[in-house]
Structures are given as structure tokens and as C-alpha cells.
Design a protein around this motif. Structure first.
Motif, mmCIF file in Angstrom:
data_model
loop_
_atom_site.group_PDB
_atom_site.id
_atom_site.type_symbol
_atom_site.label_atom_id
_atom_site.label_comp_id
_atom_site.label_asym_id
_atom_site.label_seq_id
_atom_site.Cartn_x
_atom_site.Cartn_y
_atom_site.Cartn_z
ATOM 1 N N LEU A 108 3.054 18.740 -16.041
ATOM 2 C CA LEU A 108 4.428 18.486 -16.488
ATOM 3 C C LEU A 108 5.208 19.789 -16.632
ATOM 4 C CD1 LEU A 108 3.779 15.690 -19.151
ATOM 5 C CD2 LEU A 108 4.782 15.408 -16.882
ATOM 6 N N PHE A 109 4.590 20.785 -17.267
ATOM 7 C CA PHE A 109 5.260 22.081 -17.428
ATOM 8 C C PHE A 109 5.547 22.715 -16.070
ATOM 9 C CE2 PHE A 109 4.684 26.677 -17.285
ATOM 10 C CZ PHE A 109 5.757 27.097 -18.054
ATOM 11 N N SER A 110 4.532 22.743 -15.197
ATOM 12 C CA SER A 110 4.702 23.388 -13.898
ATOM 13 C C SER A 110 5.767 22.700 -13.058
ATOM 14 C CB SER A 110 3.368 23.400 -13.136
ATOM 15 O OG SER A 110 2.422 24.209 -13.790
ATOM 16 N N THR A 111 5.806 21.376 -13.115
ATOM 17 C CA THR A 111 6.813 20.633 -12.351
ATOM 18 C C THR A 111 8.216 21.067 -12.746
ATOM 19 O OG1 THR A 111 5.356 18.709 -12.092
ATOM 20 C CG2 THR A 111 7.727 18.338 -11.830
ATOM 21 N N ILE A 112 8.465 21.149 -14.052
ATOM 22 C CA ILE A 112 9.794 21.527 -14.551
ATOM 23 C C ILE A 112 10.089 22.993 -14.244
ATOM 24 C CG2 ILE A 112 11.220 21.776 -16.629
ATOM 25 C CD1 ILE A 112 9.569 19.415 -17.809
ATOM 26 N N PHE A 113 9.137 23.868 -14.536
ATOM 27 C CA PHE A 113 9.335 25.308 -14.326
ATOM 28 C C PHE A 113 9.589 25.610 -12.847
ATOM 29 C CE2 PHE A 113 7.687 29.515 -13.292
ATOM 30 C CZ PHE A 113 8.358 30.313 -14.216
ATOM 31 N N ILE A 114 8.726 25.085 -11.981
ATOM 32 C CA ILE A 114 8.864 25.332 -10.546
ATOM 33 C C ILE A 114 10.188 24.784 -10.033
ATOM 34 C CG2 ILE A 114 7.944 24.701 -8.269
ATOM 35 C CD1 ILE A 114 5.139 24.815 -9.555
ATOM 36 N N ALA A 115 10.587 23.606 -10.504
ATOM 37 C CA ALA A 115 11.831 22.976 -10.031
ATOM 38 C C ALA A 115 13.035 23.885 -10.263
ATOM 39 C CB ALA A 115 12.032 21.632 -10.717
ATOM 40 N N PHE A 116 13.169 24.396 -11.479
ATOM 41 C CA PHE A 116 14.338 25.215 -11.802
ATOM 42 C C PHE A 116 14.306 26.564 -11.081
ATOM 43 C CE2 PHE A 116 14.697 22.287 -15.442
ATOM 44 C CZ PHE A 116 16.058 22.022 -15.379
ATOM 45 N N VAL A 117 13.168 27.246 -11.115
ATOM 46 C CA VAL A 117 13.077 28.563 -10.469
ATOM 47 C C VAL A 117 13.256 28.425 -8.963
ATOM 48 C CG1 VAL A 117 11.623 30.584 -10.081
ATOM 49 C CG2 VAL A 117 11.581 29.439 -12.303
ATOM 50 N N PHE A 118 12.611 27.421 -8.374
ATOM 51 C CA PHE A 118 12.710 27.186 -6.925
ATOM 52 C C PHE A 118 14.160 26.912 -6.524
ATOM 53 C CE2 PHE A 118 12.528 24.212 -3.280
ATOM 54 C CZ PHE A 118 11.856 25.014 -2.367
ATOM 55 N N HIS A 119 14.868 26.140 -7.330
ATOM 56 C CA HIS A 119 16.263 25.785 -7.031
ATOM 57 C C HIS A 119 17.133 27.043 -6.945
ATOM 58 C CE1 HIS A 119 19.962 23.464 -6.972
ATOM 59 N NE2 HIS A 119 20.416 24.168 -7.990
ATOM 60 N N TYR A 120 16.995 27.933 -7.921
ATOM 61 C CA TYR A 120 17.864 29.116 -7.962
ATOM 62 C C TYR A 120 17.438 30.172 -6.943
ATOM 63 C CZ TYR A 120 20.041 27.063 -12.028
ATOM 64 O OH TYR A 120 20.731 26.207 -12.857
ATOM 65 N N VAL A 121 16.158 30.271 -6.664
ATOM 66 C CA VAL A 121 15.708 31.184 -5.609
ATOM 67 C C VAL A 121 16.239 30.715 -4.252
ATOM 68 C CG1 VAL A 121 13.687 32.006 -4.326
ATOM 69 C CG2 VAL A 121 13.656 31.994 -6.828
ATOM 70 N N ALA A 122 16.202 29.396 -4.023
ATOM 71 C CA ALA A 122 16.742 28.842 -2.778
ATOM 72 C C ALA A 122 18.238 29.127 -2.655
ATOM 73 C CB ALA A 122 16.477 27.338 -2.715
ATOM 74 N N LEU A 123 18.962 29.016 -3.759
ATOM 75 C CA LEU A 123 20.405 29.306 -3.742
ATOM 76 C C LEU A 123 20.667 30.763 -3.363
ATOM 77 C CD1 LEU A 123 21.806 27.401 -6.880
ATOM 78 C CD2 LEU A 123 22.203 26.870 -4.461
ATOM 79 N N LEU A 124 19.836 31.682 -3.849
ATOM 80 C CA LEU A 124 19.996 33.098 -3.505
ATOM 81 C C LEU A 124 19.830 33.339 -2.008
ATOM 82 C CD1 LEU A 124 18.047 34.819 -6.446
ATOM 83 C CD2 LEU A 124 20.534 34.784 -6.086
ATOM 84 N N LEU A 125 19.053 32.467 -1.354
ATOM 85 C CA LEU A 125 18.844 32.581 0.091
ATOM 86 C C LEU A 125 19.868 31.781 0.883
ATOM 87 C CD1 LEU A 125 14.941 32.278 0.200
ATOM 88 C CD2 LEU A 125 16.297 34.340 0.603
ATOM 89 N N GLY A 126 20.811 31.157 0.159
ATOM 90 C CA GLY A 126 21.835 30.358 0.836
ATOM 91 C C GLY A 126 21.387 28.958 1.189
ATOM 92 N N LEU A 127 20.334 28.476 0.541
ATOM 93 C CA LEU A 127 19.826 27.116 0.792
ATOM 94 C C LEU A 127 20.114 26.243 -0.433
ATOM 95 C CD1 LEU A 127 16.371 28.121 2.307
ATOM 96 C CD2 LEU A 127 18.373 27.324 3.571
ATOM 97 N N ASP A 128 20.977 25.281 -0.274
ATOM 98 C CA ASP A 128 21.367 24.415 -1.393
ATOM 99 C C ASP A 128 20.482 23.167 -1.399
ATOM 100 O OD1 ASP A 128 22.592 23.220 -3.501
ATOM 101 O OD2 ASP A 128 24.457 22.732 -2.454
ATOM 102 N N ILE A 129 19.363 23.255 -2.103
ATOM 103 C CA ILE A 129 18.423 22.130 -2.195
ATOM 104 C C ILE A 129 18.761 21.318 -3.445
ATOM 105 C CG2 ILE A 129 15.988 21.480 -2.383
ATOM 106 C CD1 ILE A 129 15.291 24.109 -1.025
ATOM 107 N N PRO A 130 19.035 20.016 -3.310
ATOM 108 C CA PRO A 130 19.373 19.193 -4.485
ATOM 109 C C PRO A 130 18.304 19.287 -5.578
ATOM 110 C CG PRO A 130 19.747 17.974 -2.457
ATOM 111 C CD PRO A 130 19.050 19.244 -2.065
ATOM 112 N N MET A 131 18.749 19.240 -6.826
ATOM 113 C CA MET A 131 17.833 19.416 -7.950
ATOM 114 C C MET A 131 16.727 18.364 -7.968
ATOM 115 S SD MET A 131 17.683 21.753 -10.217
ATOM 116 C CE MET A 131 16.165 22.033 -11.094
#
Length: 413
Positions: A108-131
Motif C-alpha cells: 500500500l505504501f509503495s503503491t502510493i509513493f511510487i504513483a506520486f514520484v513517478f507522476h512528477y518525474v514523468a512530467l519533468l520528461l514531458g510525459l503527462d501520464i494521468p494520475m
């Protein structure tokens, strides 16, 4: 007859690669087969520039064969039952608190943590992945994969307490991860705009609780039937039928077949086993399911190799995949270290054991099967590349080094 021809091809490739590994490379079975399957798929991709038509035929074959359906609906039930059947519950229950914290809280923790960090890292690369897709990625990549873990740890010779903890965690957290994944993917169709927490909670409870209860019911039923006869051929056939029928019924009832198979396997392998099976029957049942496990592992990694053929390797996807490996390792570090420090009575492991457990969190074919089952769109292609890179790193780097890493950590104490 066409599916039969596919099976001939898969078995022949599996046997050939397994022979090459055992004869020449001599890596642990799972690692060696996965390594050679990756090499095979790379060769296929490289030759596409010279033989475009055969490559397109292979690509069409992979797309049409619905690999994810094969793994999720056929392989997974057999593999989880086989793994649980060979797991010593009496050793497992001594570390049940540790396993529960990692299998439930950790996922549960990893799912939430990975989701948020992955989302913002993708945005930095110009990839808009839905939350929502980021949460789905967190759910499918967070669990350690029993298919990889069970085989590799036998070869690595890590300390018994650590092995039991990782094996127990892998058996249960994949069930939790699959339940989370199914509940989240249902949200794509039900509520694509926002996140309905109430509906998600209901789906999660239905899958998880239903799977455990159903596993107990069919596990006890199978135990009773086995105890009324002493004929090993019939008893092996009964176990096979219960796995196939039980997994099918779980899917029909929309409950977790993964958790049901784990519970049933633990019951058959441990609950009053002396009353249910004679020594001769127990030996035949154990050997039969060990062989099933080996064959399906071989087929699984050949199927995974074919996944590489359908991936479109955009450079941004590759960079995101490499960065995601770092996110996963850091997430695993937090999921183990934080509860160990804050709640030492709940997670009773030493610092050296924690290090081995962190590095032993292997991802495998289950994650790829889950990501392949997503709706076909650009986001799915991104997640497919990222997941493949994470699995390759996990099996080929962590899997190969876990034994040496364990010895080095223990020597430092």
C-alpha cells in the motif's frame, strides 16, 4: 490446431534455451532462461531491418496471442498454488507479523509513493501520464513476484529467516497487488474523470476478503477429499482439477483467484497433511507440482521475451524506465526501513536482514502480465517499456547478485 503449433514452438524454445543455460552458461534456472530470452528477443528486433516481413509476422502473432490473458488466467493460478504448496506454514507463521507488515503495509505504501514520484518525474520528461495510471503502475510494480523470488532464493542461500520472510511476503503481496490493480483498472471504465474512494474500497474488499474465504473453503474441501482415499494418481488429478476450477470460479465471482490459490496451496501442503495423504502420495503430489512449476516458469519467460517485440522504445520512455528503477529501490528501502525503525515490535528484523530483504524484492513476469492487460493506448506503451526495464534490472542484476550481496552483508556484522 494453430494454438497447438504455438505450444510446440514455446516448448521447443524453452527446452532449447534451458539446455544452453545448463550446458554452457550455468546461471540459476530463472535468471538464465530470462537472460537468454532477452537475448533472443533482441536478435529478433535487430533482424527486423533485414527481414521486415518475418518481424511483422512475429509482432502480429504476439499481439493476437493475448499473452497477458494466458499468464493471468492460466499460468498464475498454477504457479501460486505450486509455490504455496512447497511453503512450510509452520516456519512461515513464526514470522507472520513481518510478512503481514511487508505484504500489506509495504504494498500500500509503495503503491502510493511510487504513483506520486513517478507522476512528477514523468512530467519533468514531458510525459503527462494521468494520475490514475500512475497508481495502477504503483500497484503492478510494488509486489515482489513469487515466480521470480521462489526460484532464485533457492539458489541464493540467504539466511533462513530472511528467505522465509521474502517468500511469505511474495506469496501474499502479489495477491494484494493484483487486487489493487484490478480495483484501480476498474476505475478507468467506471470513473475516468476522478477517483471514487468508496467504490475502490468496496472492490478491494470484495476481491481480497472473498479470495481468502473462498481459498479456505476449497482448501478444506480438497483436504477432505484427499483424506477419504489413498490413490496417488487420483489425488494428483484432484489437486489439478481444484486449481483449474477454483481459479476459474474466482474469476467468475470477481474475487481474488491469486489469494485463493495461495490459501489453498498452504492448506494442502500443511494442514493435517499426514491425515490427507500417505507418504507415497505426498511425494508424487510434490514432484508433480514441482515439475509444473518448472515448465510454466520456462514458458513464462519465453512469453515475456516476446513482449519486447511489441514495445516501441522511445528515448524518453527509456530514460523514465531507468529513473523508475531508482524510484523502486528507494520505495523498497522506505517500505522496509521506516516500519523497522518506527515499529520494531511489528517488523522484527535486524539491520543486516533488512538490507537483504530490500535487495531481495524482485519483480518479474507478473508485473509484465498486468501491464499488458491495460487498454491499448500511448500510456500503456509507456508503462510497458518502464515495467520491462524494471523487470530486466530486477531479475538480471538483483537476482544474480542477491547471494553475494547477502554473504557480504552478513560478513560485515
Amino acid at each position: 490446431m494453430i494454438p497447438y503449433y504455438y505450444l510446440i514452438l514455446l516448448i521447443s524454445l524453452s527446452a532449447g534455451l534451458a539446455y544452453v543455460n545448463q550446458r554452457f552458461i550455468k546461471l540459476p534456472f530463472v535468471i538464465g532462461l530470462f537472460f537468454l530470452s532477452v537475448v533472443l528477443s533482441l536478435v529478433v528486433i535487430i533482424t527486423k531491418n533485414f527481414y521486415a516481413e518475418p518481424f511483422l509476422q512475429i509482432r502480429d502473432l504476439v499481439v493476437q496471442s493475448d499473452i497477458s490473458s494466458s499468464v493471468l488466467n492460466i499460468f498464475l493460478g498454477f504457479l501460486l498454488f505450486a509455490g504455496a504448496l512447497h511453503t512450510n506454514w509452520f516456519a512461515l507463521k513464526n514470522h507472520l507479523k513481518n510478512i503481514s507488515v511487508l505484504a500489506v503495509g509495504g504494498v500500500l505504501f509503495s503503491t502510493i509513493f511510487i504513483a506520486f514520484v513517478f507522476h512528477y518525474v514523468a512530467l519533468l520528461l514531458g510525459l503527462d501520464i494521468p494520475m490514475l495510471y500512475c497508481f495502477i503502475f504503483g500497484a503492478l510494480i510494488s509486489p515482489t513476484d513469487p515466480i521470480a523470488v521462489l526460484s532464485i532464493l533457492k539458489e541464493a542461500k540467504v539466511p533462513e529467516k530472511v528467505e522465509i520472510t521474502i517468500v511469505g511476503e511474495s506469496l501474499f503481496n502479489d495477491g494484494i497487488g493484483v487486487v489493487l490493480f484490478i480495483a484501480l483498472t476498474e476505475m478507468i471504465g467506471v470513473n475516468a474523470v476522478g477517483f471514487d474512494a468508496g467504490h475502490f474500497a468496496w472492490l478491494f474488499l470484495q476481491e481480497a476478503v472473498g479470495g481468502v474465504i473462498f481459498g479456505l473453503v476449497i482448501g478444506y474441501t480438497l483436504h477432505y477429499l484427499l483424506s477419504t482415499i489413498d490413490h496417488y494418481e487420483t489425488e494428483v488429478l484432484l489437486t489439478l482439477a481444484f486449481v483449474m476450477l477454483g481459479y476459474f470460479i474466482s474469476s467468475t465471482l470477481h474475487i481474488s483467484g491469486a489469494l485463493a490459490m495461495v490459501i489453498m496451496g498452504l492448506m494442502v501442503g500443511n494442514f493435517r497433511k499426514g491425515q490427507a495423504m500417505s507418504d507415497r502420495t505426498e511425494e508424487y503430489v510434490a514432484k508433480f507440482w514441482e515439475l509444473v512449476d518448472v515448465i510454466l516458469n520456462a514458458l513464462l519467460f519465453i512469453l515475456i521475451a516476446l513482449v519486447l517485440v511489441v514495445i516501441d522504445f522511445d528515448i524518453k520512455y527509456l530514460i523514465l524506465g531507468v529513473l523508475s528503477v531508482l524510484i523502486l529501490i528507494f520505495s523498497r528501502f522506505l517500505a522496509v526501513s521506516v516500519p523497522r525503525r518506527l515499529f520494531p515490535r511489528l517488523l522484527d528484523i535486524r539491520k543486516d536482514e533488512a538490507k537483504i530483504i530490500i535487495w531481495g524484492g524482485l519483480r518479474g513476469g507478473l508485473s509484465l502480465a498486468l501491464v499488458l492487460s491495460l487498454p491499448d493506448n500511448e500510456t500503456r506503451d509507456i508503462l510497458l517499456v518502464v515495467t520491462y526495464i524494471a523487470v530486466v534490472f530486477s531479475i538480471l542484476i538483483q537476482g544474480i547478485t542477491i547471494g553475494r550481496f547477502s554473504k557480504r552483508v552478513l560478513r560485515e556484522q
